[in-house]
Design a protein around this motif. Structure first.
Motif, PDB file in Angstrom:
ATOM      1  N   VAL A 110       0.850  -1.189   0.000  1.00 40.49           N
ATOM      2  CA  VAL A 110       0.000   0.000   0.000  1.00 40.49           C
ATOM      3  C   VAL A 110       0.887   1.242   0.000  1.00 40.49           C
ATOM      4  O   VAL A 110       2.037   1.194   0.426  1.00 40.49           O
ATOM      5  CB  VAL A 110      -0.955   0.020   1.225  1.00 40.49           C
ATOM      6  CG1 VAL A 110      -1.912  -1.160   1.193  1.00 40.49           C
ATOM      7  CG2 VAL A 110      -0.184   0.035   2.524  1.00 40.49           C
ATOM      8  N   ARG A 111       0.329   2.328  -0.476  1.00 38.96           N
ATOM      9  CA  ARG A 111       1.080   3.590  -0.514  1.00 38.96           C
ATOM     10  C   ARG A 111       1.140   4.204   0.888  1.00 38.96           C
ATOM     11  O   ARG A 111       0.140   4.321   1.565  1.00 38.96           O
ATOM     12  CB  ARG A 111       0.443   4.562  -1.482  1.00 38.96           C
ATOM     13  CG  ARG A 111       0.585   4.107  -2.900  1.00 38.96           C
ATOM     14  CD  ARG A 111       0.710   5.297  -3.833  1.00 38.96           C
ATOM     15  NE  ARG A 111       0.821   4.841  -5.201  1.00 38.96           N
ATOM     16  CZ  ARG A 111       1.956   4.504  -5.785  1.00 38.96           C
ATOM     17  NH1 ARG A 111       3.082   4.585  -5.115  1.00 38.96           N
ATOM     18  NH2 ARG A 111       1.982   4.099  -7.032  1.00 38.96           N
ATOM     19  N   ASP A 112       2.341   4.598   1.254  1.00 39.37           N
ATOM     20  CA  ASP A 112       2.554   5.293   2.518  1.00 39.37           C
ATOM     21  C   ASP A 112       2.248   6.779   2.307  1.00 39.37           C
ATOM     22  O   ASP A 112       1.963   7.207   1.188  1.00 39.37           O
ATOM     23  CB  ASP A 112       4.013   5.089   2.963  1.00 39.37           C
ATOM     24  CG  ASP A 112       4.221   5.325   4.443  1.00 39.37           C
ATOM     25  OD1 ASP A 112       3.230   5.510   5.166  1.00 39.37           O
ATOM     26  OD2 ASP A 112       5.391   5.325   4.872  1.00 39.37           O
ATOM     27  N   GLU A 113       2.320   7.552   3.356  1.00 43.74           N
ATOM     28  CA  GLU A 113       2.033   8.983   3.274  1.00 43.74           C
ATOM     29  C   GLU A 113       2.919   9.693   2.251  1.00 43.74           C
ATOM     30  O   GLU A 113       2.496  10.645   1.601  1.00 43.74           O
ATOM     31  CB  GLU A 113       2.198   9.633   4.646  1.00 43.74           C
ATOM     32  CG  GLU A 113       1.158   9.188   5.643  1.00 43.74           C
ATOM     33  CD  GLU A 113       1.434   9.714   7.038  1.00 43.74           C
ATOM     34  OE1 GLU A 113       2.370  10.524   7.216  1.00 43.74           O
ATOM     35  OE2 GLU A 113       0.707   9.307   7.958  1.00 43.74           O
ATOM     36  N   ASP A 114       4.174   9.218   2.119  1.00 39.80           N
ATOM     37  CA  ASP A 114       5.089   9.864   1.170  1.00 39.80           C
ATOM     38  C   ASP A 114       4.978   9.291  -0.240  1.00 39.80           C
ATOM     39  O   ASP A 114       5.723   9.663  -1.133  1.00 39.80           O
ATOM     40  CB  ASP A 114       6.526   9.772   1.673  1.00 39.80           C
ATOM     41  CG  ASP A 114       7.040   8.336   1.720  1.00 39.80           C
ATOM     42  OD1 ASP A 114       6.292   7.397   1.380  1.00 39.80           O
ATOM     43  OD2 ASP A 114       8.219   8.163   2.101  1.00 39.80           O
TER      44      ASP A 114
END
Length: 198
Positions: A110-114
Motif C-alpha cells: 500500500v502507498r505510505d504517506e510519502d
C-alpha cells in the motif's frame, strides 16, 4: 522482564540466521516470553508482521502456543544435530507439519504517506497464521540439505543457541560475536593475564 527492556539487542535477538532459530533463542539465558507484550515485540522484531501492525488481540493463549511450537522446533533442530533422532522427534515433526498447513499472514503493498510502497496486512493476524509462518520456516530449513548442514550450536560457555552458519568457510563459532564471542575473548585474556602473573 519489563517491556521497556526488550529493545536491548541481547534481550530479543534476531541473529541466528532463520526466524525459527531466532524463536529458539528466546529461552536463553532465561525465558523471554514472559508476557504477551514481549511476545508481540518479538513477532514484530522477527518480521512476521510489518512494523505498526496491531496485535492488541493477542492474549495468554498465544504465549502457550508459541512456547509449544518453540519446543517442537527445538526438538527437531537439536534432534537433527544428534547422531540419531530422539524418540520424540516424530511427534514434534507431526506437530510442526500440522502447524505449517495454516496460511501465513497475507501482506499487501500500500502507498505510505510519502507515496512509497510499504507492506501492510489486511487485518490483524491470527495466532495460527503466525505459527504457520514459523512452522513453514522450520520445514524449509530442515528439508534444505545445504541449510541443514550449516546448523551449529554455539561454542560459548553454557550457550545452547543454535544458529545457521553462513559465514565464508563455515567457521563461525558463536551465536554472536558481540555476545558469546566477546565473552570468550575476555575469558581468554584473563587466562593469559593470570598465567603471566603466575
Amino acid at each position: 522482564m519489563a517491556l521497556g527492556t526488550v529493545t536491548d539487542a541481547y534481550e530479543l535477538r534476531f541473529d541466528a540466521g532463520r526466524t525459527c532459530l531466532d524463536l529458539l533463542a528466546t529461552t536463553h539465558p532465561e525465558e523471554r516470553f514472559d508476557s504477551v507484550e514481549v511476545l508481540c515485540a518479538w513477532i514484530i522484531g522477527a518480521g512476521l508482521v510489518p512494523p505498526g501492525t496491531t496485535l492488541a488481540h493477542a492474549d495468554g493463549s498465544w504465549l502457550v502456543e508459541f512456547r509449544e511450537l518453540r519446543g517442537r522446533i527445538g526438538q527437531l533442530v537439536r534432534g537433527g544435530l544428534a547422531p540419531e533422532p530422539w524418540p520424540s522427534y516424530d511427534v514434534a515433526l507431526a506437530r510442526v507439519n500440522d502447524l505449517a498447513c495454516a496460511a501465513p499472514p497475507a501482506p499487501r503493498a500500500v502507498r505510505d504517506e510519502d507515496g512509497s510502497l510499504v507492506r501492510k496486512l489486511d487485518h490483524p493476524p491470527e495466532c495460527a497464521a503466525l505459527l504457520g509462518a514459523l512452522a513453514r520456516d522450520a520445514v524449509e530449513l530442515l528439508t534444505d540439505p545445504v541449510a541443514r548442514a550449516g546448523l551449529r550450536e554455539c561454542e560459548g560457555d553454557n550457550c545452547p543457541i543454535v544458529y545457521l552458519d553462513s559465514s565464508r568457510g563455515r567457521r563461525r563459532r558463536w551465536c554472536s560475536s558481540e555476545v558469546c564471542g566477546n565473552r570468550e575473548r575476555v575469558a581468554r585474556h584473563r587466562r593469559r593475564a593470570a598465567l603471566a602473573r603466575a
